[in-house]
Design a protein around this motif. Structure first.
Motif, PDB file in Angstrom:
ATOM      1  N   UNK A   1      -2.906  21.281  -9.468  1.00 21.78           N
ATOM      2  CA  UNK A   1      -2.854  20.227  -8.449  1.00 21.78           C
ATOM      3  C   UNK A   1      -2.737  18.859  -9.105  1.00 21.78           C
ATOM      4  N   UNK A   2      -2.030  17.970  -8.423  1.00 21.85           N
ATOM      5  CA  UNK A   2      -2.008  16.552  -8.797  1.00 21.85           C
ATOM      6  C   UNK A   2      -1.991  15.737  -7.507  1.00 21.85           C
ATOM      7  N   UNK A   3      -2.850  14.729  -7.428  1.00 22.69           N
ATOM      8  CA  UNK A   3      -2.858  13.824  -6.275  1.00 22.69           C
ATOM      9  C   UNK A   3      -2.428  12.456  -6.794  1.00 22.69           C
ATOM     10  N   UNK A   4      -1.315  11.968  -6.278  1.00 25.09           N
ATOM     11  CA  UNK A   4      -0.618  10.846  -6.901  1.00 25.09           C
ATOM     12  C   UNK A   4      -0.008   9.932  -5.847  1.00 25.09           C
TER      13      UNK A   4
ATOM     14  N   UNK B   1      -0.882  17.706   9.110  1.00 19.55           N
ATOM     15  CA  UNK B   1       0.278  17.221   8.359  1.00 19.55           C
ATOM     16  C   UNK B   1      -0.205  16.504   7.107  1.00 19.55           C
ATOM     17  N   UNK B   2       0.541  16.593   6.013  1.00 16.67           N
ATOM     18  CA  UNK B   2       0.079  16.011   4.746  1.00 16.67           C
ATOM     19  C   UNK B   2       0.271  14.501   4.683  1.00 16.67           C
ATOM     20  N   UNK B   3      -0.505  13.845   3.799  1.00 12.00           N
ATOM     21  CA  UNK B   3      -0.219  12.457   3.469  1.00 12.00           C
ATOM     22  C   UNK B   3       1.068  12.422   2.665  1.00 12.00           C
ATOM     23  N   UNK B   4       1.903  11.430   2.936  1.00  8.17           N
ATOM     24  CA  UNK B   4       3.199  11.335   2.267  1.00  8.17           C
ATOM     25  C   UNK B   4       3.290  10.007   1.526  1.00  8.17           C
ATOM     26  N   UNK B   5       3.642  10.100   0.270  1.00  5.49           N
ATOM     27  CA  UNK B   5       3.869   8.922  -0.560  1.00  5.49           C
ATOM     28  C   UNK B   5       5.287   8.407  -0.347  1.00  5.49           C
ATOM     29  N   UNK B   6       5.443   7.147  -0.028  1.00  2.00           N
ATOM     30  CA  UNK B   6       6.787   6.571   0.124  1.00  2.00           C
ATOM     31  C   UNK B   6       7.500   6.576  -1.221  1.00  2.00           C
TER      32      UNK B   6
ATOM     33  N   UNK C   1       9.375   8.339   4.074  1.00  2.00           N
ATOM     34  CA  UNK C   1       8.548   7.238   4.566  1.00  2.00           C
ATOM     35  C   UNK C   1       7.058   7.555   4.449  1.00  2.00           C
ATOM     36  N   UNK C   2       6.269   6.543   4.130  1.00  2.00           N
ATOM     37  CA  UNK C   2       4.832   6.725   3.975  1.00  2.00           C
ATOM     38  C   UNK C   2       4.201   7.214   5.269  1.00  2.00           C
ATOM     39  N   UNK C   3       3.256   8.132   5.129  1.00  2.00           N
ATOM     40  CA  UNK C   3       2.542   8.657   6.294  1.00  2.00           C
ATOM     41  C   UNK C   3       1.099   8.919   5.916  1.00  2.00           C
ATOM     42  N   UNK C   4       0.191   8.537   6.816  1.00  2.00           N
ATOM     43  CA  UNK C   4      -1.234   8.705   6.555  1.00  2.00           C
ATOM     44  C   UNK C   4      -1.675  10.146   6.639  1.00  2.00           C
ATOM     45  N   UNK C   5      -0.878  11.004   7.296  1.00  2.00           N
ATOM     46  CA  UNK C   5      -1.244  12.404   7.445  1.00  2.00           C
ATOM     47  C   UNK C   5      -2.292  12.627   8.515  1.00  2.00           C
ATOM     48  N   UNK C   6      -2.448  13.863   8.896  1.00  3.70           N
ATOM     49  CA  UNK C   6      -3.436  14.269   9.898  1.00  3.70           C
ATOM     50  C   UNK C   6      -4.049  15.591   9.450  1.00  3.70           C
TER      51      UNK C   6
ATOM     52  N   UNK D   1       0.840  -1.203   0.000  1.00  2.74           N
ATOM     53  CA  UNK D   1       0.000   0.000   0.000  1.00  2.74           C
ATOM     54  C   UNK D   1       0.877   1.256   0.000  1.00  2.74           C
ATOM     55  N   UNK D   2       0.295   2.319  -0.530  1.00  2.00           N
ATOM     56  CA  UNK D   2       0.942   3.622  -0.449  1.00  2.00           C
ATOM     57  C   UNK D   2      -0.138   4.694  -0.383  1.00  2.00           C
ATOM     58  N   UNK D   3       0.213   5.794   0.220  1.00  4.11           N
ATOM     59  CA  UNK D   3      -0.738   6.897   0.350  1.00  4.11           C
ATOM     60  C   UNK D   3      -0.625   7.839  -0.843  1.00  4.11           C
ATOM     61  N   UNK D   4      -1.753   8.421  -1.225  1.00  4.60           N
ATOM     62  CA  UNK D   4      -1.746   9.446  -2.260  1.00  4.60           C
ATOM     63  C   UNK D   4      -1.359  10.786  -1.638  1.00  4.60           C
ATOM     64  N   UNK D   5      -0.448  11.446  -2.274  1.00  6.53           N
ATOM     65  CA  UNK D   5       0.038  12.732  -1.789  1.00  6.53           C
ATOM     66  C   UNK D   5      -0.445  13.837  -2.724  1.00  6.53           C
TER      67      UNK D   5
END
Length: 325
Positions: A305-308, A143-148, A135-140, A83-87
């Protein structure tokens, strides 16, 4: 005696009558070589958490059975989920109504100019994040979501320790996410040797990878170009043509085949990636989009904007080294 005539000089006109000589062009040499974003496959995400399955065959082994032996079912391994988060990557800008109407040099319309420029900047930002230690982060909510990035998906044995280097590590994914940060060796700069590059290629090959590209910094590229190998640095030159001096290598040939050597302006210092580009994909929840933002006063506002997210289809098909010079 001849009369003295006071000639008018060009610099006498500089305060008034002399028309400015401004070229109607804008020079910009900013690099746009976003290799990963251009080369990797493109996919579609449908949620802020993007998931995919990966699997591998059992290790090959001697397989001889006794004639007439009873059937015995053996447990089979199932695919694992990664899995990875969209940033969200974004550029915001605003131009006044007056600036859109005055006679500008180098562009016809300033809003269109900034729109194109911001889109290019956004591509370079995403390329940087793909190559970075993030490192991947779900964000809050704060704080932003981070794509690994690639650095976090090349983990454990696929983070190659250089010959004269101390311990290095990148933890394996946890619950499918590449949340482990890259831990570099205590010695920040270590000589990168041909043996190290061979180890990187061999490790990827042993996991099923077909490395097609060595991606690194300009400094390490020069180190690789200086490797002593069986190839010569001569090129056939026709008659009446000047000879060429070969000062760099663009292909490295190993037991596993030929590998293109590429330089990246966005890769972290001291990093070397051995990549199977077919095992990577950039998936978009929202592709590059330009949105008009509500006017406030005499100005026009835009947001690009791009969410990727980065998809590591087979992470172990790739390797990395850090702290190299």
């Amino acid at each position: 005696m001849a009369a003295t005539v006071a000639a008018t000089k060009a610099y006498d006109l500089s305060g008034g009558a002399l028309r400015e000589d401004l070229q109607d062009v804008i020079y910009d040499i900013s690099p746009m070589d976003t290799w990963c974003l251009t080369t990797f496959g493109r996919g579609t995400a449908k949620s802020t958490t993007h998931e995919w399955l990966t699997d591998s065959l059992a290790s090959a082994a001697a397989n001889q059975q006794i004639e007439g032996e009873a059937f015995t079912a053996v447990a089979r391994t199932l695919p694992s989920r990664l899995k990875n988060y969209c940033s969200i990557a974004r550029k915001d800008f605003e131009v006044s109504g007056t600036s859109r109407k005055v006679n500008n040099a180098g562009f016809a319309e300033i809003l269109a100019y900034h729109t194109v420029k911001a889109a290019k900047e956004l591509k370079r930002d995403i390329e940087t994040m793909i190559l970075s230690n993030s490192p991947a982060s779900a964000g809050t909510s704060v704080s932003p979501r981070i794509t690994a990035g690639i650095a976090n998906w090349t983990y454990t044995d696929n983070h190659i320790k250089l010959t004269a280097q101390g311990a290095v590590s990148t933890p394996a994914p946890a619950s499918g996410y590449a949340t482990g940060a890259v831990v570099n060796a205590a010695a920040s700069a270590t000589a990168f040797l041909a043996a190290n590059l061979n180890s990187m290629i061999q490790q990827a090959w042993s996991c099923g990878g077909e490395v097609d590209t060595i991606l690194t910094t300009a400094s390490v590229y020069q180190t690789i170009s200086a490797f002593t190998g069986i190839a010569t640095r001569f090129r056939d030159v026709g008659s009446r043509q000047q000879a060429q001096i070969i000062g760099a290598a663009d292909v490295y040939v190993s037991f596993a085949g030929s590998h293109n050597i590429r330089v990246s302006r966005y890769i972290p210092a001291g990093y070397v990636y051995a990549l199977d580009s077919s095992t990577w994909e950039v998936a978009y929840l929202r592709p590059f989009t330009t949105s008009e933002i509500a006017k406030i006063g005499d100005a026009d506002r835009r947001m690009i904007l791009a969410e990727w997210t980065l998809v590591a289809k087979s992470p172990t098909a790739n390797t990395k080294a850090t702290g190299a010079v």
